[in-house]
Scaffold this active site. Structure first.
Site, PDB file in Angstrom:
ATOM      1  N   LYS A  41       3.242 -31.165   2.018  1.00 18.34           N
ATOM      2  CA  LYS A  41       2.943 -32.264   1.121  1.00 18.34           C
ATOM      3  C   LYS A  41       3.346 -31.936  -0.330  1.00 18.34           C
ATOM      4  O   LYS A  41       3.580 -32.821  -1.131  1.00 18.34           O
ATOM      5  CB  LYS A  41       1.425 -32.566   1.143  1.00 18.34           C
ATOM      6  CG  LYS A  41       0.883 -32.775   2.551  1.00 18.34           C
ATOM      7  CD  LYS A  41      -0.640 -32.995   2.484  1.00 18.34           C
ATOM      8  CE  LYS A  41      -1.229 -33.212   3.851  1.00 18.34           C
ATOM      9  NZ  LYS A  41      -1.597 -31.919   4.517  1.00 18.34           N
ATOM     10  N   GLY A  42       3.414 -30.652  -0.648  1.00 18.59           N
ATOM     11  CA  GLY A  42       3.552 -30.222  -2.033  1.00 18.59           C
ATOM     12  C   GLY A  42       4.759 -30.742  -2.786  1.00 18.59           C
ATOM     13  O   GLY A  42       4.710 -30.946  -3.989  1.00 18.59           O
ATOM     14  N   ASP A  98       7.897 -27.382  -3.688  1.00 18.98           N
ATOM     15  CA  ASP A  98       7.001 -27.292  -4.847  1.00 18.98           C
ATOM     16  C   ASP A  98       7.099 -25.944  -5.568  1.00 18.98           C
ATOM     17  O   ASP A  98       7.297 -25.880  -6.767  1.00 18.98           O
ATOM     18  CB  ASP A  98       5.536 -27.579  -4.435  1.00 18.98           C
ATOM     19  CG  ASP A  98       5.067 -26.769  -3.216  1.00 18.98           C
ATOM     20  OD1 ASP A  98       5.822 -25.881  -2.738  1.00 18.98           O
ATOM     21  OD2 ASP A  98       3.948 -27.031  -2.743  1.00 18.98           O
ATOM     22  N   LYS A 129       7.757 -18.236  -8.665  1.00 18.49           N
ATOM     23  CA  LYS A 129       6.916 -17.077  -9.022  1.00 18.49           C
ATOM     24  C   LYS A 129       7.664 -15.823  -8.588  1.00 18.49           C
ATOM     25  O   LYS A 129       7.320 -15.200  -7.579  1.00 18.49           O
ATOM     26  CB  LYS A 129       5.612 -17.143  -8.217  1.00 18.49           C
ATOM     27  CG  LYS A 129       4.389 -17.574  -8.974  1.00 18.49           C
ATOM     28  CD  LYS A 129       3.159 -17.263  -8.133  1.00 18.49           C
ATOM     29  CE  LYS A 129       2.333 -18.494  -7.869  1.00 18.49           C
ATOM     30  NZ  LYS A 129       1.167 -18.222  -6.995  1.00 18.49           N
ATOM     31  N   PHE A 150      -2.428 -18.603  -9.728  1.00 15.59           N
ATOM     32  CA  PHE A 150      -2.483 -19.660  -8.730  1.00 15.59           C
ATOM     33  C   PHE A 150      -2.451 -20.999  -9.444  1.00 15.59           C
ATOM     34  O   PHE A 150      -3.268 -21.290 -10.301  1.00 15.59           O
ATOM     35  CB  PHE A 150      -3.732 -19.535  -7.843  1.00 15.59           C
ATOM     36  CG  PHE A 150      -3.581 -20.328  -6.579  1.00 15.59           C
ATOM     37  CD1 PHE A 150      -2.869 -19.801  -5.505  1.00 15.59           C
ATOM     38  CD2 PHE A 150      -4.085 -21.616  -6.483  1.00 15.59           C
ATOM     39  CE1 PHE A 150      -2.674 -20.541  -4.340  1.00 15.59           C
ATOM     40  CE2 PHE A 150      -3.900 -22.364  -5.330  1.00 15.59           C
ATOM     41  CZ  PHE A 150      -3.199 -21.824  -4.253  1.00 15.59           C
ATOM     42  N   ASP A 157      -1.815 -27.762  -4.217  1.00 18.16           N
ATOM     43  CA  ASP A 157      -3.252 -27.864  -3.957  1.00 18.16           C
ATOM     44  C   ASP A 157      -3.964 -26.524  -4.034  1.00 18.16           C
ATOM     45  O   ASP A 157      -3.364 -25.459  -3.926  1.00 18.16           O
ATOM     46  CB  ASP A 157      -3.483 -28.431  -2.554  1.00 18.16           C
ATOM     47  CG  ASP A 157      -3.177 -27.390  -1.464  1.00 18.16           C
ATOM     48  OD1 ASP A 157      -2.017 -26.938  -1.388  1.00 18.16           O
ATOM     49  OD2 ASP A 157      -4.102 -27.021  -0.724  1.00 18.16           O
ATOM     50  N   ARG A 163      -3.862 -32.085  -5.868  1.00 13.80           N
ATOM     51  CA  ARG A 163      -2.446 -32.462  -5.744  1.00 13.80           C
ATOM     52  C   ARG A 163      -2.105 -33.610  -6.695  1.00 13.80           C
ATOM     53  O   ARG A 163      -0.979 -33.757  -7.139  1.00 13.80           O
ATOM     54  CB  ARG A 163      -2.127 -32.915  -4.315  1.00 13.80           C
ATOM     55  CG  ARG A 163      -2.217 -31.826  -3.264  1.00 13.80           C
ATOM     56  CD  ARG A 163      -1.643 -32.343  -1.950  1.00 13.80           C
ATOM     57  NE  ARG A 163      -1.986 -31.506  -0.811  1.00 13.80           N
ATOM     58  CZ  ARG A 163      -1.332 -30.415  -0.431  1.00 13.80           C
ATOM     59  NH1 ARG A 163      -0.292 -30.009  -1.113  1.00 13.80           N
ATOM     60  NH2 ARG A 163      -1.712 -29.731   0.629  1.00 13.80           N
TER      61      ARG A 163
HETATM   62  P1  IMP Z   1       5.944 -18.501   0.219  1.00 10.44           P
HETATM   63  O1  IMP Z   1       6.380 -18.529   1.649  1.00 10.44           O
HETATM   64  O2  IMP Z   1       5.071 -17.330  -0.069  1.00 10.44           O
HETATM   65  O3  IMP Z   1       7.087 -18.602  -0.758  1.00 10.44           O
HETATM   66  O4  IMP Z   1       4.972 -19.699   0.068  1.00 10.44           O
HETATM   67  C1  IMP Z   1       5.305 -20.854  -0.484  1.00 10.44           C
HETATM   68  C2  IMP Z   1       4.208 -21.875  -0.259  1.00 10.44           C
HETATM   69  O5  IMP Z   1       2.896 -21.358  -0.537  1.00 10.44           O
HETATM   70  C3  IMP Z   1       4.436 -23.000  -1.229  1.00 10.44           C
HETATM   71  O6  IMP Z   1       5.266 -23.976  -0.691  1.00 10.44           O
HETATM   72  C4  IMP Z   1       3.028 -23.484  -1.481  1.00 10.44           C
HETATM   73  O7  IMP Z   1       2.694 -24.454  -0.514  1.00 10.44           O
HETATM   74  C5  IMP Z   1       2.149 -22.277  -1.303  1.00 10.44           C
HETATM   75  N1  IMP Z   1       1.835 -21.666  -2.623  1.00 10.44           N
HETATM   76  C6  IMP Z   1       2.321 -20.522  -3.126  1.00 10.44           C
HETATM   77  N2  IMP Z   1       1.836 -20.266  -4.356  1.00 10.44           N
HETATM   78  C7  IMP Z   1       1.006 -21.293  -4.645  1.00 10.44           C
HETATM   79  C8  IMP Z   1       0.204 -21.620  -5.797  1.00 10.44           C
HETATM   80  O8  IMP Z   1       0.130 -20.920  -6.822  1.00 10.44           O
HETATM   81  N3  IMP Z   1      -0.509 -22.790  -5.705  1.00 10.44           N
HETATM   82  C9  IMP Z   1      -0.473 -23.599  -4.618  1.00 10.44           C
HETATM   83  N4  IMP Z   1       0.282 -23.336  -3.536  1.00 10.44           N
HETATM   84  C10 IMP Z   1       1.007 -22.190  -3.540  1.00 10.44           C
HETATM   85 MG    MG Z   2       4.727 -25.729   0.211  1.00  7.95          MG
END
Ligand code: IMP
Ligand code: MG
Length: 175
Positions: A41-42, A98, A129, A150, A157, A163
């Site tokens: 959804k992000g 997102d 990040k 975060f 979310d 969101r």
């Molecule tokens: P990754 O596989 O670790 O890159 O995770 C990415 C996903 O984790 C993103 O698409 C977000 O849905 C979630 N995510 C990572 N960091 C955050 C944050 O700071 N706030 C909210 N969701 C996050």
């Molecule tokens: Mg995501």
């Protein structure tokens, strides 16, 4: 645990950053069409704002994925909750996400989409990040880099809430 949400990127700043990304895409894809794949959804808020400023032919599809693993630890194994409606073979695809955190989700997803033989696949992220990255994933288009905090809002979310905020906030936990 109690916490508060501090504004990190205001709505105005966000819109400017997204407009800059749209300009870059308009320049790079001039005379072509793009197929946006929004990761829900992000990615929804970012994609709608971004797509309004694109001036080529734009089509869209949506995909929902979730990372297996407990809590906030991303495992690198990704489950498809909702697959695309349409084939992407021969298309110029831009994934609209997102935030890239560890990069595990995108690493897996980009490989999966490449296997479907699109003409090209690029990655467009609202936030990055990089301090948390565990692989070589890098967004081709990026609105903002954030520190290791975060973040919530504009699609992101915390426990499925926030969101709908029209800005990006940092969740700050009380000591
Ligand atoms: P990754 O596989 O670790 O890159 O995770 C990415 C996903 O984790 C993103 O698409 C977000 O849905 C979630 N995510 C990572 N960091 C955050 C944050 O700071 N706030 C909210 N969701 C996050
Ligand atoms: Mg995501």
């Amino acid at each position: 645990m109690s916490y508060k949400i501090e504004t990190l990127i205001s709505e105005e700043e966000l819109k400017k950053g997204i407009l800059r990304v749209a300009d870059e895409i308009n320049r790079d894809y001039k005379g072509r069409s793009v197929h946006l794949i929004c990761i829900i959804k992000g990615g929804v808020f970012f994609m709608t704002e971004l797509s309004k400023h694109l001036n080529m032919d734009v089509t869209m599809d949506f995909m929902s994925v979730s990372s297996y693993g407990s809590g906030t630890v991303s495992s690198g194994i990704v489950k498809i909750i909702k697959d695309l409606d349409d084939p992407i073979e021969g298309r110029d695809v831009i994934i609209v996400e997102d935030i890239i955190d560890t990069g595990n989700t995108m690493k897996y997803l980009m490989q999966l989409l490449e296997d479907r033989k699109p003409n090209s696949v690029k990655l467009c992220a609202m936030l990055d990040k990089p301090s948390r990255r565990v692989n070589d994933i890098k967004p081709d288009y990026l609105a903002f880099t954030v520190e290791d905090v975060f973040v919530v809002g504009y699609g992101l979310d915390y426990d499925q809430k926030y969101r709908n905020l029209n800005y990006i906030g940092a969740v700050v936990f009380d000591e």
